[in-house]
Motif scaffolding. Structure first.
Motif, PDB file in Angstrom:
ATOM      1  N   ARG A 107      -6.259 -24.777  12.237  1.00  0.00           N
ATOM      2  CA  ARG A 107      -7.345 -25.017  11.286  1.00  0.00           C
ATOM      3  C   ARG A 107      -6.812 -25.434   9.919  1.00  0.00           C
ATOM      4  N   LEU A 108      -5.653 -24.892   9.552  1.00  0.00           N
ATOM      5  CA  LEU A 108      -5.067 -25.191   8.247  1.00  0.00           C
ATOM      6  C   LEU A 108      -4.271 -26.488   8.245  1.00  0.00           C
ATOM      7  N   GLY A 109      -3.968 -27.009   9.439  1.00  0.00           N
ATOM      8  CA  GLY A 109      -3.160 -28.216   9.525  1.00  0.00           C
ATOM      9  C   GLY A 109      -1.679 -27.956   9.394  1.00  0.00           C
ATOM     10  N   GLY A 110      -1.271 -26.726   9.678  1.00  0.00           N
ATOM     11  CA  GLY A 110       0.148 -26.364   9.610  1.00  0.00           C
ATOM     12  C   GLY A 110       0.309 -24.861   9.514  1.00  0.00           C
ATOM     13  N   ASN A 111       1.453 -24.374   9.969  1.00  0.00           N
ATOM     14  CA  ASN A 111       1.708 -22.935   9.959  1.00  0.00           C
ATOM     15  C   ASN A 111       2.397 -22.558   8.660  1.00  0.00           C
ATOM     16  N   ARG A 112       1.620 -22.240   7.638  1.00  0.00           N
ATOM     17  CA  ARG A 112       2.185 -21.915   6.332  1.00  0.00           C
ATOM     18  C   ARG A 112       2.072 -20.435   5.994  1.00  0.00           C
ATOM     19  N   VAL A 113       1.747 -19.604   7.004  1.00  0.00           N
ATOM     20  CA  VAL A 113       1.624 -18.154   6.806  1.00  0.00           C
ATOM     21  C   VAL A 113       2.538 -17.438   7.786  1.00  0.00           C
ATOM     22  N   ARG A 114       3.256 -16.440   7.289  1.00  0.00           N
ATOM     23  CA  ARG A 114       4.011 -15.568   8.193  1.00  0.00           C
ATOM     24  C   ARG A 114       3.817 -14.123   7.758  1.00  0.00           C
ATOM     25  N   PHE A 115       3.885 -13.233   8.744  1.00  0.00           N
ATOM     26  CA  PHE A 115       3.696 -11.810   8.497  1.00  0.00           C
ATOM     27  C   PHE A 115       4.967 -11.061   8.883  1.00  0.00           C
ATOM     28  N   VAL A 116       5.414 -10.185   7.982  1.00  0.00           N
ATOM     29  CA  VAL A 116       6.651  -9.442   8.213  1.00  0.00           C
ATOM     30  C   VAL A 116       6.376  -7.950   8.073  1.00  0.00           C
ATOM     31  N   LYS A 117       7.182  -7.165   8.765  1.00  0.00           N
ATOM     32  CA  LYS A 117       7.041  -5.712   8.706  1.00  0.00           C
ATOM     33  C   LYS A 117       7.988  -5.154   7.661  1.00  0.00           C
ATOM     34  N   GLY A 118       7.420  -4.438   6.700  1.00  0.00           N
ATOM     35  CA  GLY A 118       8.240  -3.868   5.646  1.00  0.00           C
ATOM     36  C   GLY A 118       7.449  -2.905   4.795  1.00  0.00           C
ATOM     37  N   TYR A 119       8.149  -2.285   3.853  1.00  0.00           N
ATOM     38  CA  TYR A 119       7.532  -1.371   2.896  1.00  0.00           C
ATOM     39  C   TYR A 119       7.398  -2.095   1.558  1.00  0.00           C
ATOM     40  N   ILE A 120       6.238  -2.031   0.953  1.00  0.00           N
ATOM     41  CA  ILE A 120       6.041  -2.787  -0.288  1.00  0.00           C
ATOM     42  C   ILE A 120       6.848  -2.206  -1.440  1.00  0.00           C
ATOM     43  N   GLN A 121       7.300  -0.957  -1.322  1.00  0.00           N
ATOM     44  CA  GLN A 121       8.142  -0.358  -2.349  1.00  0.00           C
ATOM     45  C   GLN A 121       9.635  -0.594  -2.073  1.00  0.00           C
ATOM     46  N   ASP A 122       9.944  -1.296  -0.990  1.00  0.00           N
ATOM     47  CA  ASP A 122      11.338  -1.582  -0.629  1.00  0.00           C
ATOM     48  C   ASP A 122      11.368  -2.942   0.061  1.00  0.00           C
ATOM     49  N   LEU A 123      11.139  -4.002  -0.719  1.00  0.00           N
ATOM     50  CA  LEU A 123      10.901  -5.329  -0.166  1.00  0.00           C
ATOM     51  C   LEU A 123      12.144  -5.974   0.435  1.00  0.00           C
ATOM     52  N   ALA A 124      13.307  -5.391   0.206  1.00  0.00           N
ATOM     53  CA  ALA A 124      14.533  -5.939   0.799  1.00  0.00           C
ATOM     54  C   ALA A 124      14.753  -5.433   2.225  1.00  0.00           C
ATOM     55  N   LEU A 125      14.175  -4.286   2.549  1.00  0.00           N
ATOM     56  CA  LEU A 125      14.431  -3.667   3.852  1.00  0.00           C
ATOM     57  C   LEU A 125      13.575  -4.305   4.938  1.00  0.00           C
ATOM     58  N   ASP A 126      14.234  -4.860   5.950  1.00  0.00           N
ATOM     59  CA  ASP A 126      13.560  -5.458   7.103  1.00  0.00           C
ATOM     60  C   ASP A 126      13.263  -4.351   8.112  1.00  0.00           C
TER      61      ASP A 126
END
Length: 373
Positions: A107-126
């Motif tokens: 619908r958007l005409g391209g895949n420009r969104v991705r979702f990742v699992k993490g803690y918002i208080q520790d954005l470096a930790l995968d």
């Protein structure tokens, strides 16, 4: 109370069944909602619309992205040149957001969104990578815990989930209040880390008008319901100012409280702020004039601006005030002749007479005084 577990359980339930008491009434742009699946719209739990601050070409990070509603709205605004990252710790919410990722890309005409699992208080930790590590290396004792912590530290440095200085706009919708109290300072520090110089913040959240007593903070239902973990209205602003953000302000403020608990008002606000340039403060002879309407104002770095007066500023502050979010409040005065830059070392509130910008000794740093930027 285990804050993380309490929040996980409440929002896992919200991913499976609509929880009407988890959200404030919000008027979203109906044009942006037209593309979204009804399930994502129904299972969104927010208190504002930070998507209104998205610009074309932005790299956007949505903290606590849930079912992906704001991410998919933002994706329509960033256009083909931008991208959107949603981060959440809840597997059920991530599954809901990813469920429609392929159809939304079409619908958007391209895949420009991705979702990742993490803690918002520790954005470096995968956290997804950590889950895989734990499957191979279960922690059964102190040695295993030490090895896990070593792995976490190495992963944060070598392959951070969200890299330093990589984001144009950090947004969030009613999520910061869910973070444990002792981790809130780290949360704001992480937002600052991932933003590019000049990057922006637009955080919709709940604030209280009085300090929240411990009895309410210890209530799992109130904490997971976006109540007892809320920032105090003044402390919310101060948390961002103390981290070094500029132009920290409430762009939105609901006059009527969303809820009142034990006489304490809880209302929705949207906080905006900017990460300044991380460059030296140099004087090349520039000045600004504050237009008014106030007699004088002081910014977040301690600079004083008197209405109608030519105030000396360093090159960095000049750019921020004349091209950034406050540009309509200031008049830019460039020197007729730019000379070699000198380290800024003028007192706050130093005037720069018109004669200095026409020629001659233009360096405010040459004057005596303290208050270096």
């Amino acid at each position: 109370m285990n804050v993380q577990q309490t929040v996980l359980e409440r929002y896992s339930a919200g991913a499976n069944e609509v929880q009407t008491n988890l959200c404030c009434p919000v008027q979203y742009d109906s044009r942006l909602l037209e593309l979204l699946p009804e399930e994502i719209v129904a299972k969104d739990y927010g208190c504002g619309d930070p998507s209104a601050y998205v610009k074309p070409g932005d790299v956007v990070l949505d903290l606590g992205s849930g079912g992906g509603k704001i991410c998919y709205m933002a994706a329509q605004l960033v256009g083909a040149a931008g991208r959107v990252i949603g981060i959440d710790m809840n597997d059920d919410m991530l599954a809901l957001a990813r469920k429609y990722q392929d159809s939304m890309a079409q619908r958007l005409g391209g895949n420009r969104v991705r979702f990742v699992k993490g803690y918002i208080q520790d954005l470096a930790l995968d956290v997804a990578a950590m889950d895989d590590y734990l499957k191979q290396n279960p922690v059964t004792g102190s040695h295993g815990l030490a090895q896990l912590q070593l792995w976490q530290n190495e992963q944060r440095v070598q392959k951070p989930l969200i890299e330093d200085n990589s984001i144009d706009l950090v947004i969030s919708n009613c999520v910061l209040n869910l973070v444990a109290e002792h981790e809130k300072r780290q949360l704001v520090r992480e937002i600052f880390r991932v933003l590019k110089p000049g990057g922006r913040v637009a955080i919709s959240d709940i604030v209280s008008d009085e300090s929240i007593p411990q009895a309410l903070k210890s209530d799992p239902e109130l904490w997971s319901g976006c109540i007892s973990g809320a920032f105090h209205e003044k402390e919310f602003l101060e948390a961002f100012k103390s981290q070094g953000f500029l132009g920290v302000s409430y762009d939105k403020w609901d006059a009527e409280p969303w809820q009142v608990v034990d006489g304490i008002e809880f209302r929705s606000v949207t906080l905006t702020a900017t990460k300044g340039e991380q460059t030296p403060c140099l004087d090349i002879g520039q000045a600004v004039i504050y237009r008014g309407p106030y007699e004088q104002v002081t910014d977040d770095e301690g600079h004083i601006f008197v209405r109608g007066a030519r105030m000396a500023v360093c090159e960095r502050t000049f750019r921020y005030l004349t091209t950034g979010p406050l540009k309509d409040d200031f008049i830019a005065i460039n020197p007729a002749q730019v000379k070699d830059p000198l380290p800024w070392c003028a007192p706050a509130g130093t005037l720069r007479p018109a004669s200095e910008t026409k020629g001659g000794n233009h360096h405010a740093g040459a004057k005596t005084g303290s208050g270096c930027c």
